[in-house]
Scaffold this motif. Sequence first.
Motif, PDB file in Angstrom:
ATOM      1  N   PRO A 142      -4.664  -0.893 -10.860  1.00  0.00           N
ATOM      2  CA  PRO A 142      -4.545   0.425 -11.509  1.00  0.00           C
ATOM      3  C   PRO A 142      -5.761   0.767 -12.362  1.00  0.00           C
ATOM      4  CG  PRO A 142      -2.488  -0.780 -11.708  1.00  0.00           C
ATOM      5  CD  PRO A 142      -3.487  -1.743 -11.148  1.00  0.00           C
ATOM      6  N   ALA A 143      -6.337  -0.245 -13.017  1.00  0.00           N
ATOM      7  CA  ALA A 143      -7.532  -0.002 -13.841  1.00  0.00           C
ATOM      8  C   ALA A 143      -8.707   0.433 -12.974  1.00  0.00           C
ATOM      9  CB  ALA A 143      -7.891  -1.262 -14.627  1.00  0.00           C
ATOM     10  N   ILE A 144      -8.891  -0.255 -11.844  1.00  0.00           N
ATOM     11  CA  ILE A 144      -9.979   0.104 -10.922  1.00  0.00           C
ATOM     12  C   ILE A 144      -9.790   1.533 -10.416  1.00  0.00           C
ATOM     13  CG2 ILE A 144     -10.952  -0.381  -8.624  1.00  0.00           C
ATOM     14  CD1 ILE A 144     -10.415  -3.356  -9.159  1.00  0.00           C
ATOM     15  N   LYS A 145      -8.550   1.890 -10.056  1.00  0.00           N
ATOM     16  CA  LYS A 145      -8.268   3.237  -9.545  1.00  0.00           C
ATOM     17  C   LYS A 145      -8.545   4.311 -10.600  1.00  0.00           C
ATOM     18  CE  LYS A 145      -4.704   1.794  -6.238  1.00  0.00           C
ATOM     19  NZ  LYS A 145      -3.254   1.813  -5.919  1.00  0.00           N
ATOM     20  N   GLN A 146      -8.090   4.076 -11.830  1.00  0.00           N
ATOM     21  CA  GLN A 146      -8.283   5.069 -12.879  1.00  0.00           C
ATOM     22  C   GLN A 146      -9.756   5.239 -13.233  1.00  0.00           C
ATOM     23  OE1 GLN A 146      -4.842   3.523 -15.509  1.00  0.00           O
ATOM     24  NE2 GLN A 146      -5.017   5.658 -16.091  1.00  0.00           N
ATOM     25  N   LEU A 147     -10.476   4.130 -13.313  1.00  0.00           N
ATOM     26  CA  LEU A 147     -11.908   4.212 -13.616  1.00  0.00           C
ATOM     27  C   LEU A 147     -12.672   4.897 -12.487  1.00  0.00           C
ATOM     28  CD1 LEU A 147     -12.529   0.756 -15.306  1.00  0.00           C
ATOM     29  CD2 LEU A 147     -13.107   2.971 -16.296  1.00  0.00           C
ATOM     30  N   ALA A 148     -12.310   4.587 -11.247  1.00  0.00           N
ATOM     31  CA  ALA A 148     -12.964   5.223 -10.101  1.00  0.00           C
ATOM     32  C   ALA A 148     -12.702   6.722 -10.102  1.00  0.00           C
ATOM     33  CB  ALA A 148     -12.466   4.601  -8.795  1.00  0.00           C
ATOM     34  N   LEU A 149     -11.496   7.110 -10.480  1.00  0.00           N
ATOM     35  CA  LEU A 149     -11.116   8.519 -10.509  1.00  0.00           C
ATOM     36  C   LEU A 149     -11.918   9.295 -11.559  1.00  0.00           C
ATOM     37  CD1 LEU A 149      -9.078  10.596  -9.334  1.00  0.00           C
ATOM     38  CD2 LEU A 149      -7.562  10.024 -11.242  1.00  0.00           C
ATOM     39  N   VAL A 150     -12.215   8.649 -12.673  1.00  0.00           N
ATOM     40  CA  VAL A 150     -12.880   9.333 -13.782  1.00  0.00           C
ATOM     41  C   VAL A 150     -14.408   9.198 -13.738  1.00  0.00           C
ATOM     42  CG1 VAL A 150     -13.098   9.382 -16.302  1.00  0.00           C
ATOM     43  CG2 VAL A 150     -10.863   9.125 -15.270  1.00  0.00           C
ATOM     44  N   THR A 151     -14.924   8.121 -13.150  1.00  0.00           N
ATOM     45  CA  THR A 151     -16.374   7.895 -13.166  1.00  0.00           C
ATOM     46  C   THR A 151     -17.024   8.033 -11.784  1.00  0.00           C
ATOM     47  OG1 THR A 151     -16.060   5.494 -12.936  1.00  0.00           O
ATOM     48  CG2 THR A 151     -16.245   6.369 -15.173  1.00  0.00           C
ATOM     49  N   LEU A 152     -16.528   7.281 -10.811  1.00  0.00           N
ATOM     50  CA  LEU A 152     -17.163   7.265  -9.489  1.00  0.00           C
ATOM     51  C   LEU A 152     -16.951   8.568  -8.728  1.00  0.00           C
ATOM     52  CD1 LEU A 152     -18.686   5.726  -7.306  1.00  0.00           C
ATOM     53  CD2 LEU A 152     -16.536   4.670  -6.616  1.00  0.00           C
ATOM     54  N   LEU A 153     -15.716   9.036  -8.666  1.00  0.00           N
ATOM     55  CA  LEU A 153     -15.400  10.235  -7.889  1.00  0.00           C
ATOM     56  C   LEU A 153     -16.162  11.477  -8.372  1.00  0.00           C
ATOM     57  CD1 LEU A 153     -13.742  11.455  -5.589  1.00  0.00           C
ATOM     58  CD2 LEU A 153     -11.889  11.859  -7.219  1.00  0.00           C
ATOM     59  N   PRO A 154     -16.176  11.784  -9.687  1.00  0.00           N
ATOM     60  CA  PRO A 154     -16.936  12.958 -10.128  1.00  0.00           C
ATOM     61  C   PRO A 154     -18.428  12.870  -9.813  1.00  0.00           C
ATOM     62  CG  PRO A 154     -15.444  12.228 -11.851  1.00  0.00           C
ATOM     63  CD  PRO A 154     -15.443  11.164 -10.810  1.00  0.00           C
ATOM     64  N   THR A 155     -18.997  11.659  -9.890  1.00  0.00           N
ATOM     65  CA  THR A 155     -20.410  11.482  -9.566  1.00  0.00           C
ATOM     66  C   THR A 155     -20.677  11.810  -8.105  1.00  0.00           C
ATOM     67  OG1 THR A 155     -20.587   9.717 -11.216  1.00  0.00           O
ATOM     68  CG2 THR A 155     -22.367   9.880  -9.614  1.00  0.00           C
ATOM     69  N   VAL A 156     -19.828  11.302  -7.220  1.00  0.00           N
ATOM     70  CA  VAL A 156     -19.973  11.567  -5.782  1.00  0.00           C
ATOM     71  C   VAL A 156     -19.767  13.051  -5.490  1.00  0.00           C
ATOM     72  CG1 VAL A 156     -19.005  11.097  -3.494  1.00  0.00           C
ATOM     73  CG2 VAL A 156     -19.280   9.233  -5.140  1.00  0.00           C
ATOM     74  N   ILE A 157     -18.779  13.664  -6.133  1.00  0.00           N
ATOM     75  CA  ILE A 157     -18.533  15.102  -5.942  1.00  0.00           C
ATOM     76  C   ILE A 157     -19.751  15.907  -6.381  1.00  0.00           C
ATOM     77  CG2 ILE A 157     -17.193  17.082  -6.783  1.00  0.00           C
ATOM     78  CD1 ILE A 157     -14.741  15.236  -6.870  1.00  0.00           C
ATOM     79  N   GLY A 158     -20.336  15.535  -7.534  1.00  0.00           N
ATOM     80  CA  GLY A 158     -21.530  16.225  -8.026  1.00  0.00           C
ATOM     81  C   GLY A 158     -22.688  16.131  -7.045  1.00  0.00           C
ATOM     82  N   MET A 159     -22.903  14.940  -6.474  1.00  0.00           N
ATOM     83  CA  MET A 159     -23.976  14.743  -5.498  1.00  0.00           C
ATOM     84  C   MET A 159     -23.721  15.573  -4.236  1.00  0.00           C
ATOM     85  SD  MET A 159     -24.761  10.646  -5.835  1.00  0.00           S
ATOM     86  CE  MET A 159     -26.139  10.700  -4.684  1.00  0.00           C
ATOM     87  N   CYS A 160     -22.471  15.665  -3.806  1.00  0.00           N
ATOM     88  CA  CYS A 160     -22.128  16.461  -2.625  1.00  0.00           C
ATOM     89  C   CYS A 160     -22.362  17.947  -2.883  1.00  0.00           C
ATOM     90  CB  CYS A 160     -20.668  16.231  -2.231  1.00  0.00           C
ATOM     91  SG  CYS A 160     -20.336  14.574  -1.584  1.00  0.00           S
ATOM     92  N   ILE A 161     -21.974  18.400  -4.082  1.00  0.00           N
ATOM     93  CA  ILE A 161     -22.198  19.811  -4.436  1.00  0.00           C
ATOM     94  C   ILE A 161     -23.686  20.128  -4.407  1.00  0.00           C
ATOM     95  CG2 ILE A 161     -22.046  21.524  -6.293  1.00  0.00           C
ATOM     96  CD1 ILE A 161     -19.413  20.191  -7.140  1.00  0.00           C
ATOM     97  N   ARG A 162     -24.497  19.224  -4.965  1.00  0.00           N
ATOM     98  CA  ARG A 162     -25.943  19.460  -4.957  1.00  0.00           C
ATOM     99  C   ARG A 162     -26.496  19.482  -3.536  1.00  0.00           C
ATOM    100  NH1 ARG A 162     -30.913  16.929  -8.529  1.00  0.00           N
ATOM    101  NH2 ARG A 162     -32.498  18.188  -7.497  1.00  0.00           N
ATOM    102  N   TYR A 163     -25.963  18.614  -2.693  1.00  0.00           N
ATOM    103  CA  TYR A 163     -26.454  18.538  -1.309  1.00  0.00           C
ATOM    104  C   TYR A 163     -26.175  19.839  -0.547  1.00  0.00           C
ATOM    105  CZ  TYR A 163     -27.097  16.872   3.478  1.00  0.00           C
ATOM    106  OH  TYR A 163     -27.511  16.724   4.778  1.00  0.00           O
ATOM    107  N   PHE A 164     -24.966  20.393  -0.740  1.00  0.00           N
ATOM    108  CA  PHE A 164     -24.578  21.587   0.023  1.00  0.00           C
ATOM    109  C   PHE A 164     -24.914  22.900  -0.689  1.00  0.00           C
ATOM    110  CE2 PHE A 164     -21.697  18.326   1.782  1.00  0.00           C
ATOM    111  CZ  PHE A 164     -21.992  18.470   3.134  1.00  0.00           C
ATOM    112  N   ALA A 165     -25.097  22.844  -2.025  1.00  0.00           N
ATOM    113  CA  ALA A 165     -25.412  24.083  -2.773  1.00  0.00           C
ATOM    114  C   ALA A 165     -26.415  23.751  -3.868  1.00  0.00           C
ATOM    115  CB  ALA A 165     -24.131  24.675  -3.350  1.00  0.00           C
TER     116      ALA A 165
END
Length: 299
Positions: A142-165
Amino acid sequence: MTAMIAQIVTQIMLPIVLALVMLGMGLSLKIKDFKAILSDPKVTIIGLLLQLLLLPILALIIINVFSLNQIAAAGLFLLALCPGGATSNLFSFIAKGNLALSVCLTSIVSMLSPFIIPIAFVGFIHYSGSANNQYFNLPLLPAIKQLALVTLLPTVIGMCIRYFANEWSQSIIPVIKKGSTIAMLLVVSALVLTNLTLVPSMFSLQGGAVITLCSLALIITYFIAGKLNVNETDRKTMAIEVGVQNAGTAMMVAFTVMHQPALATVPLMYGLLMNIPAFIFVYWVLNKDKTALPINAKT
């Protein structure tokens, strides 16, 4: 009323603000940024090793030297496992360091942190003999999932947004950075106001341990980087990246993942006190560079 405000701040606002900070970091990154760093990996590898190994080792030494109690020791070690953050990037910018290197190191460690923090912290719990302490119940997955949700996922989403827009993403980065900085300051202020009993402890051994960790990390990293022939710009960047940690991540783990406000005492103090050695270090390297200019000009 105070308890309700504290719960809203720790369970809702803190994770959202931290995710916003990571989103802003992702928006500032491109795949080619990592390729550029990896093309000359020496500095990156040194920085990562110092971040991932030196800092926890320093924390363990300080815990023993200062004879910190179990909760304070756990809070300090938790903090040492966290990546740098927007603050380290800001200090690198002020110090005229390598901002691309700073952001890259922060990003790599942030992406690894959902896995490193829970595993290493559980290891520390067993090492310190605190496995049966109610404060240190950290469910691994659960700790890994929560940390990934708050740190890893937003970073990847930000990189994807920059790539497409790309153009749009660059236009909103200043807004997100300013907004997340103000929001984080408000969250820290709210945490301080709802935990006023912590203020006196800033002048105790715990406060001394926090300043010592930041100061030693800055000085030792700068010294080691110099011995390894790292250039001055990258050298001070690495020192700041290792010396200035993202206290928000540690507080989120303590408050939101583990539901133990006591563990957030040291990270909360760090978020305030680390500015003292960090600003002193930046002032020193900037003035050191200025005094070195005439000598370099003559040679």
